[in-house]
Design a protein around this motif. Sequence first.
Motif, mmCIF file in Angstrom:
data_model
loop_
_atom_site.group_PDB
_atom_site.id
_atom_site.type_symbol
_atom_site.label_atom_id
_atom_site.label_comp_id
_atom_site.label_asym_id
_atom_site.label_seq_id
_atom_site.Cartn_x
_atom_site.Cartn_y
_atom_site.Cartn_z
ATOM 1 N N TYR A 198 -20.048 17.353 0.338
ATOM 2 C CA TYR A 198 -19.258 18.385 0.972
ATOM 3 C C TYR A 198 -17.900 18.425 0.273
ATOM 4 N N ARG A 202 -9.453 21.135 3.373
ATOM 5 C CA ARG A 202 -8.754 20.896 4.631
ATOM 6 C C ARG A 202 -9.703 21.110 5.814
ATOM 7 N N TYR A 203 -10.461 22.207 5.776
ATOM 8 C CA TYR A 203 -11.346 22.525 6.893
ATOM 9 C C TYR A 203 -12.366 21.406 7.104
ATOM 10 N N ASN A 204 -13.022 20.985 6.038
ATOM 11 C CA ASN A 204 -14.053 19.957 6.181
ATOM 12 C C ASN A 204 -13.488 18.635 6.667
ATOM 13 N N GLN A 205 -12.294 18.291 6.192
ATOM 14 C CA GLN A 205 -11.686 17.039 6.647
ATOM 15 C C GLN A 205 -11.218 17.138 8.092
ATOM 16 N N ASN A 206 -10.580 18.240 8.443
ATOM 17 C CA ASN A 206 -10.039 18.384 9.797
ATOM 18 C C ASN A 206 -11.124 18.481 10.859
ATOM 19 N N THR A 207 -12.261 19.057 10.492
ATOM 20 C CA THR A 207 -13.348 19.206 11.463
ATOM 21 C C THR A 207 -14.257 17.982 11.512
ATOM 22 N N GLY A 208 -14.046 17.047 10.605
ATOM 23 C CA GLY A 208 -14.886 15.863 10.572
ATOM 24 C C GLY A 208 -16.207 16.055 9.863
ATOM 25 N N ARG A 209 -16.421 17.229 9.288
ATOM 26 C CA ARG A 209 -17.657 17.429 8.537
ATOM 27 C C ARG A 209 -17.720 16.463 7.358
ATOM 28 N N THR A 211 -15.834 12.920 6.174
ATOM 29 C CA THR A 211 -14.911 11.822 6.426
ATOM 30 C C THR A 211 -14.640 11.080 5.118
#
Length: 228
Positions: A198, A202-209, A211
Amino acid sequence: MIIETLVTDVAVPTSALPQSEPPLDCPLCPRLAGFRQVCREEFPGWWNAPVPSFGDPEAWLGVIGLAPGKHGANRTGRPFTGDFAGPLLFETLDKFGLSEGKFNAKIDDGVRLKGAIIINAVKCLPPENKPTPEEIRTCRPFLETAVGMLPKARVYIALGQIAHQSAVKALGGRLPKCKFGHLNEHRMPSGTILIDSYHCSRYNQNTGRLTREMFEAVFARAVELASI
């Protein structure tokens, strides 16, 4: 080396693979060229040009990203430098011994990659970070040229689905047989291996998709594969 013709407030980037780069005023994608000009007028001190590859031309690992971020690589001229995605990538490269120097989100921070290189699937900033399929196809020859200039690369990491699709095609694979998925592995006709991740956005990190542990697992697997 890239010959700088722009007046910028940032240091001049130097490509790791100069013969693979488009010209600073590349006209091949009219929408991206027009957006580039808008950015040059609005932010005249930024890089605002195709972003060159960064890293070790003798790399065993190639990291393929999507495209420059507006306030990141499009501003600084170095992939993943100046935006939210950069720290996780560069900290992970450092953890696995693939960089030296301290990353400080500036092109002149002294960071160097060793054994790794970063290449974007799309060289120019796309509006809303969304290149069109035609723009991705148009830019792919630059990725193919870069890949062809990395004879020691045994493993590639694709950051996100668009990078995955371009990487599979650039490496001579077939998409129907190469499904994108985090930590999926694909052996290419040349014998190189592509690992999916992935994107470290920012989106992937902030949503936890995505880690930190998930991201590091991808690089740990790349190191393992390179030692086989």
